[in-house]
Design a protein around this motif. Structure first.
Motif, short mmCIF file in Angstrom:
data_model
loop_
_atom_site.label_atom_id
_atom_site.label_comp_id
_atom_site.label_asym_id
_atom_site.label_seq_id
_atom_site.Cartn_x
_atom_site.Cartn_y
_atom_site.Cartn_z
N UNK A 116 8.91 10.27 -1.23
CA UNK A 116 9.16 11.83 -1.18
C UNK A 116 8.56 12.31 -2.45
N UNK A 117 7.38 12.43 -2.67
CA UNK A 117 6.75 13.04 -3.93
C UNK A 117 7.09 14.31 -4.03
N UNK A 118 7.58 14.76 -5.29
CA UNK A 118 7.75 15.91 -5.59
C UNK A 118 9.40 16.45 -5.43
N UNK A 119 10.27 15.49 -5.01
CA UNK A 119 11.57 16.15 -5.08
C UNK A 119 12.23 15.71 -6.48
N UNK A 120 13.15 16.69 -6.69
CA UNK A 120 13.65 16.54 -8.02
C UNK A 120 15.13 16.74 -8.08
N UNK A 121 15.69 17.82 -7.10
CA UNK A 121 16.99 17.98 -7.04
C UNK A 121 17.90 16.81 -6.76
N UNK A 122 19.04 16.63 -7.56
CA UNK A 122 19.91 15.69 -7.24
C UNK A 122 20.57 15.71 -5.93
N UNK A 123 20.86 16.78 -5.18
CA UNK A 123 21.45 17.09 -4.06
C UNK A 123 20.48 16.47 -2.99
N UNK A 147 11.80 15.69 5.86
CA UNK A 147 11.39 14.52 5.26
C UNK A 147 12.12 13.46 6.16
N UNK A 148 13.37 13.61 6.51
CA UNK A 148 14.11 12.64 7.16
C UNK A 148 13.64 12.44 8.54
N UNK A 149 13.16 13.48 9.29
CA UNK A 149 12.41 13.20 10.44
C UNK A 149 11.18 12.54 10.54
N UNK A 150 10.40 12.72 9.49
CA UNK A 150 9.24 11.70 9.12
C UNK A 150 9.36 10.59 8.79
N UNK A 151 10.61 10.41 8.18
CA UNK A 151 10.81 9.01 7.65
C UNK A 151 11.55 8.23 8.76
N UNK A 152 12.16 8.82 9.70
CA UNK A 152 12.47 7.96 10.99
C UNK A 152 11.14 7.57 11.81
N UNK A 153 10.14 8.67 11.94
CA UNK A 153 8.82 8.20 12.54
C UNK A 153 8.25 7.01 11.96
N UNK A 190 5.26 4.74 2.81
CA UNK A 190 4.87 5.93 3.62
C UNK A 190 5.27 7.13 2.48
N UNK A 191 4.24 7.97 2.24
CA UNK A 191 4.35 9.12 1.51
C UNK A 191 4.30 10.12 2.25
N UNK A 192 5.22 10.82 2.20
CA UNK A 192 5.28 12.46 2.74
C UNK A 192 5.01 13.61 1.75
N UNK A 193 4.01 14.44 2.05
CA UNK A 193 3.82 15.58 1.30
C UNK A 193 4.67 16.77 1.51
N UNK A 195 1.04 -1.16 0.04
CA UNK A 195 0.04 0.03 -0.01
C UNK A 195 0.87 1.22 -0.09
N UNK A 196 0.17 2.35 -0.58
CA UNK A 196 1.04 3.74 -0.39
C UNK A 196 -0.12 4.45 0.49
N UNK A 197 0.50 5.17 1.51
CA UNK A 197 -0.51 5.89 2.57
C UNK A 197 0.28 7.05 2.90
N UNK A 198 -0.37 8.21 2.72
CA UNK A 198 0.21 9.52 2.99
C UNK A 198 -0.09 10.36 4.08
N UNK A 199 0.82 11.16 4.31
CA UNK A 199 0.53 12.33 5.39
C UNK A 199 -0.41 13.35 5.01
N UNK A 200 -0.21 13.94 3.87
CA UNK A 200 -0.84 15.10 3.49
C UNK A 200 -0.19 16.23 4.28
N UNK A 201 -1.35 17.25 4.72
CA UNK A 201 -0.98 18.29 5.48
C UNK A 201 -1.21 17.86 7.10
N UNK A 202 -1.62 16.99 7.18
CA UNK A 202 -1.86 16.38 8.76
C UNK A 202 -0.56 16.26 9.56
#
Length: 270
Positions: free
Chosen positions: A178-185, A161-167, A142-145, A108-115
């Motif tokens: 991490x939907x929307x990230x595009x920067x290589x760095x 994002x990394x803080x949420x990833x750990x949780x 786990x998708x973070x927005x 499954x994909x499940x997201x946090x959105x603005x919550x």
């Protein structure tokens, strides 16, 4: 032969898993024949095909019928986007997760959105409990927005994002989207900063497939992009047919996500 749920886990640790998200059984069968090693739904595309806007509005029975029809025609693992669980009530989220697993999903994909991220923590914990009861090694992505919704200033996005990833990982998640990230760095920093396989969304500005693999990305999703193009193409074909009586495939272009979603919003609502 490994079980489908175990296969899905292994696919996230063996190169780059490319998922051309689909809305229905025909699309699922098509991408499987094209070589997809797993099939993923697009929550937006599934909602649209049933006449609902994206955004936790799709009735559970419509979602379940879609999952059942897809699972019936494919032989590869199926992962289903359940948005934010279609509810903030944990009992309802448990019902949704149980239903999609029963219908044939092993991810499954499940997201946090603005919550607040703590809400998704509880939803992931519930999803894991449900999967364990069904003896399914469910891959919880786990998708973070943080990026899609610009939840924090740009300079804080990686850390947030990394803080949420750990949780989410502590709660039982198996992947980070991490939907929307595009920067290589930033992609590289996210890959270094978590042991969760990183999923990115195929949006303009994203590095090439080879670069994504080098950076450490493990999953690439098309999201609703294919559905957006199909509806744009349908509009162009239909308009031309109405005007000329002929099907002309020239000058086709995609609708935007917003254009498709707006078609299904009730009149008078923003």
């Amino acid at each position: 032969m490994d079980r489908l749920d175990d296969q899905l886990h292994k696919l996230h640790h063996d190169g780059l898993l490319i998922l051309t998200n689909v809305a229905d059984a025909v699309g699922a069968r098509l991408v499987e024949q094209l070589g997809n090693k797993a099939v993923a739904t697009s929550s937006a595309a599934v909602a649209w095909v049933h006449g609902y806007p994206d955004g936790n509005t799709l009735p559970l029975e419509r979602l379940v019928s879609t999952v059942e029809s897809i699972a019936r025609v494919i032989s590869v693992p199926l992962t289903v986007d359940i948005e934010a669980g279609y509810s903030d009530d944990l009992a309802r989220v448990a019902e949704v997760v149980d239903a999609v697993i029963a219908a044939g999903a092993v991810g499954i994909n499940i997201e946090d959105g603005a919550a607040p991220p703590e809400l998704l923590v509880h939803k992931i914990e519930i999803a894991r409990q449900v999967a364990d009861r069904r003896n399914v090694n469910l891959f919880i992505n786990a998708r973070t927005d943080v990026y899609l919704r610009s939840l924090v200033p740009a300079e804080d996005r990686v850390a947030e994002t990394l803080g949420r990833a750990a949780l989410y990982q502590a709660a039982g998640a198996n992947g980070l989207f991490a939907a929307g990230v595009t920067s290589e760095y930033e992609i590289a920093a996210l890959c270094r900063g978590t042991t969760l396989p990183l999923n990115v969304l195929g949006v303009p500005g994203l590095p090439s497939l080879q670069e994504l693999q080098t950076l450490g990305v493990r999953r690439l999703s098309a999201g609703s992009g294919i559905a957006e193009f199909l509806y744009g193409a349908m509009a162009a074909l239909a308009k031309n047919f109405l005007q000329t009586g002929k099907l002309d495939s020239h000058d086709l272009k995609a609708f935007t996500y917003g254009e498709v979603n707006a078609l299904l919003k009730p009149p008078g609502k923003a």
